[in-house]
Design a protein around this motif. Sequence first.
Motif, PDB file in Angstrom:
ATOM      1  N   HIS A  18     -31.404  63.310  35.820  1.00 56.07           N
ATOM      2  CA  HIS A  18     -30.607  62.101  36.048  1.00 56.07           C
ATOM      3  C   HIS A  18     -29.246  62.477  36.654  1.00 56.07           C
ATOM      4  O   HIS A  18     -28.729  61.758  37.525  1.00 56.07           O
ATOM      5  CB  HIS A  18     -30.425  61.332  34.736  1.00 56.07           C
ATOM      6  CG  HIS A  18     -29.694  60.037  34.883  1.00 56.07           C
ATOM      7  ND1 HIS A  18     -30.016  59.102  35.842  1.00 56.07           N
ATOM      8  CD2 HIS A  18     -28.638  59.526  34.198  1.00 56.07           C
ATOM      9  CE1 HIS A  18     -29.196  58.063  35.730  1.00 56.07           C
ATOM     10  NE2 HIS A  18     -28.344  58.313  34.746  1.00 56.07           N
ATOM     11  N   GLU A  53     -29.802  63.152  40.230  1.00 57.68           N
ATOM     12  CA  GLU A  53     -30.009  61.870  40.909  1.00 57.68           C
ATOM     13  C   GLU A  53     -28.663  61.204  41.220  1.00 57.68           C
ATOM     14  O   GLU A  53     -28.429  60.713  42.334  1.00 57.68           O
ATOM     15  CB  GLU A  53     -30.865  60.960  40.017  1.00 57.68           C
ATOM     16  CG  GLU A  53     -31.002  59.543  40.514  1.00 57.68           C
ATOM     17  CD  GLU A  53     -31.151  58.553  39.360  1.00 57.68           C
ATOM     18  OE1 GLU A  53     -31.860  58.860  38.399  1.00 57.68           O
ATOM     19  OE2 GLU A  53     -30.524  57.483  39.435  1.00 57.68           O
ATOM     20  N   GLN A  69     -27.080  60.417  44.825  1.00 55.09           N
ATOM     21  CA  GLN A  69     -26.800  59.008  45.099  1.00 55.09           C
ATOM     22  C   GLN A  69     -25.384  58.837  45.677  1.00 55.09           C
ATOM     23  O   GLN A  69     -25.167  58.070  46.618  1.00 55.09           O
ATOM     24  CB  GLN A  69     -26.911  58.217  43.781  1.00 55.09           C
ATOM     25  CG  GLN A  69     -27.260  56.764  43.956  1.00 55.09           C
ATOM     26  CD  GLN A  69     -28.770  56.559  44.053  1.00 55.09           C
ATOM     27  OE1 GLN A  69     -29.534  57.277  43.429  1.00 55.09           O
ATOM     28  NE2 GLN A  69     -29.184  55.595  44.840  1.00 55.09           N
ATOM     29  N   VAL A 112     -32.637  58.054  46.002  1.00 56.32           N
ATOM     30  CA  VAL A 112     -33.473  58.841  45.096  1.00 56.32           C
ATOM     31  C   VAL A 112     -34.339  57.908  44.258  1.00 56.32           C
ATOM     32  O   VAL A 112     -33.849  56.950  43.673  1.00 56.32           O
ATOM     33  CB  VAL A 112     -32.615  59.707  44.142  1.00 56.32           C
ATOM     34  CG1 VAL A 112     -33.519  60.592  43.289  1.00 56.32           C
ATOM     35  CG2 VAL A 112     -31.625  60.535  44.911  1.00 56.32           C
ATOM     36  N   TYR A 159     -38.145  57.879  41.665  1.00 52.39           N
ATOM     37  CA  TYR A 159     -39.073  58.708  40.903  1.00 52.39           C
ATOM     38  C   TYR A 159     -40.487  58.206  41.160  1.00 52.39           C
ATOM     39  O   TYR A 159     -40.755  57.015  41.053  1.00 52.39           O
ATOM     40  CB  TYR A 159     -38.769  58.620  39.410  1.00 52.39           C
ATOM     41  CG  TYR A 159     -37.414  59.175  39.041  1.00 52.39           C
ATOM     42  CD1 TYR A 159     -37.287  60.466  38.554  1.00 52.39           C
ATOM     43  CD2 TYR A 159     -36.267  58.407  39.190  1.00 52.39           C
ATOM     44  CE1 TYR A 159     -36.046  60.981  38.222  1.00 52.39           C
ATOM     45  CE2 TYR A 159     -35.022  58.907  38.856  1.00 52.39           C
ATOM     46  CZ  TYR A 159     -34.915  60.198  38.374  1.00 52.39           C
ATOM     47  OH  TYR A 159     -33.695  60.714  38.049  1.00 52.39           O
ATOM     48  N   LYS A 165     -35.837  52.373  39.526  1.00 54.03           N
ATOM     49  CA  LYS A 165     -36.029  53.615  40.272  1.00 54.03           C
ATOM     50  C   LYS A 165     -37.375  54.270  39.975  1.00 54.03           C
ATOM     51  O   LYS A 165     -37.776  55.208  40.646  1.00 54.03           O
ATOM     52  CB  LYS A 165     -34.919  54.616  39.937  1.00 54.03           C
ATOM     53  CG  LYS A 165     -33.580  54.240  40.528  1.00 54.03           C
ATOM     54  CD  LYS A 165     -32.612  55.382  40.413  1.00 54.03           C
ATOM     55  CE  LYS A 165     -31.276  55.041  40.989  1.00 54.03           C
ATOM     56  NZ  LYS A 165     -31.406  54.748  42.432  1.00 54.03           N
TER      57      LYS A 165
END
Lengths: 476, 103
Positions: free
Chosen positions: A338, A341, A345, A351, A353, A379
Amino acid sequence: MDQTLQTLSGVSFTTGDAILEFSYLLSAIFFVVGLKLLSHPRTARKGNFYAAAAMVLAMITTLFLHRNPAGETIGWMSMLIIIITIVMGSVVGLIISKRVKMTAMPELVSFFNATGGAASALVGLLEFGNPENESLLVTLLGLIIGSIAFSGSLIAYGKLAGKIGNINAQLMKWVNILVLAALVGATVYVLLQPMPQEYAWLVYLLFAASVIYGIMFVLPIGGADMPVVISLLNSLTGIAAAMAGFIYNNLAMILGGIFVGAAGSILTVLMTKAMNRSLLNVIIGGFGAKAGAAAGEEGGSIKEMSMSDAAVLLSYSKSVVVVPGYGLAVAQAQHTIHELEKVLQEKGVQVRYGIHPVAGRMPGHMNVLLAEADVSYEKLVEMDEINKDMPNTDVVIVVGANDVVNPAANETPGSPIYGMPVINATQAKNVIVMKRGMGKGYAGIENPLFYKDNTRMLFGNAKDTLAKLTNEINSL
Amino acid sequence: MNDLFIFFYSYREAIFIIALSVFLGIEVISNVPSVLHTPLMSGANAISGVIIIGGIILVGNTDVTRFSLELVLGILAVFFGTLNVVGGFAVTDRMLEMFKKKK
């Protein structure tokens, strides 16, 4: 409450009886509504609450309004014992459920399923000796199914917790079939006797044999199939509860049990489909034995990548897809991913998943883990959706996943996983694979993805690798 | 054969319920996003703890004034059933709680 209200076809009933049955109706309705709400992300929590409330209602009304065949309600002594037991069970249950880590969720579900199975088995065991019990067939079925669910779930628990390894002997298949035949034989034999209740010893034997069958049934099944097994055992517990419901002619138990049994079976089938396995195959055969032979020699070579190259590649991408797998769960790297990510970002990289239906240790387990790390729900993209975007994806990061991105499932007809739906990581422009070593996945087969020209490897513990990579990107 | 007929007739209501519950279970689960598979399995598992009702009835019908194996096993059944119910719902709630935390 206990004056006779009316006599219906020779059976008299009281106001209490009517209220009890009505509360069961309410409970049954709320079980169904609860599970229905549980199947939508927005209403799921409410659904769980409804189902729990329904259970509490049924427990309370049973405690106060149930009448035994002699027409008496539960005495205060018994009531006290029951309440104390329930309070103790609740305390233990709450402590266990609050303390266990999110990564250990599948074991926990399996453990609680074992306790439910044990309760069903005990009820069956005790009710068989009850001379007023007229439904011996269902009693025995409840006993057998409950016992299998109990010991099987315990073994599944042990396997997921890493306490029990895979034991896969060809011999076990035959032992399994033998024990199963003995179970059926003994059941029929007992029921054909004019006075089956006198065969208590045989019923204890049946109990023992069912427990053994549960153990033998789960032992040879590989870790990859554990989700299917847990789901299957889960539906068995439901069926066992319904069988016990038959003994007491308790409609809440029958409906609740069968409903969960059916829901669990369908969930099991959905899972086997996602893994391209047949249920029969999971139950009877081991996976690993044949797999080694089918793996072909792959051309190409493994190419490692430096941390800084990976950082540059990711920073200048437009679209990145993370494919998490079991390894991410093991390394407890959900928070670290995370972080990565968020850093990407900030640099304007999209990004997302890509979640394979059976990624992690149980379907949906990956979503739970990522949600724990505050990854937003939007996401998380399901396999079919993300596959459409694969050709436009700059980089796919495979973290601790193997079989779910194996292109052999699409390309090699001889492969044991051929036909299994996978995330088509090969179609992306670049693939970064994070792995601990060159070990094979659950299926025990080579993954041609690792040898492709556009694939680079980052070896090491997923959590460390991700943390280093995040630092590297930050320092760019 | 007669036994079967007797069995069916005596339990016809329960058998109707079973037949319909099967369809209900299948219907409810068929369109579930895979995100929710784990919480759903956990929630279903908690509902299968409905065996606790059987445990309560069992102990309620047992003579508690004297110590017996039946009583001990019955109490164990209630204890295990409670674990299944309380633990199951609590853990499902814990999982679902995390889905709500959206920033």
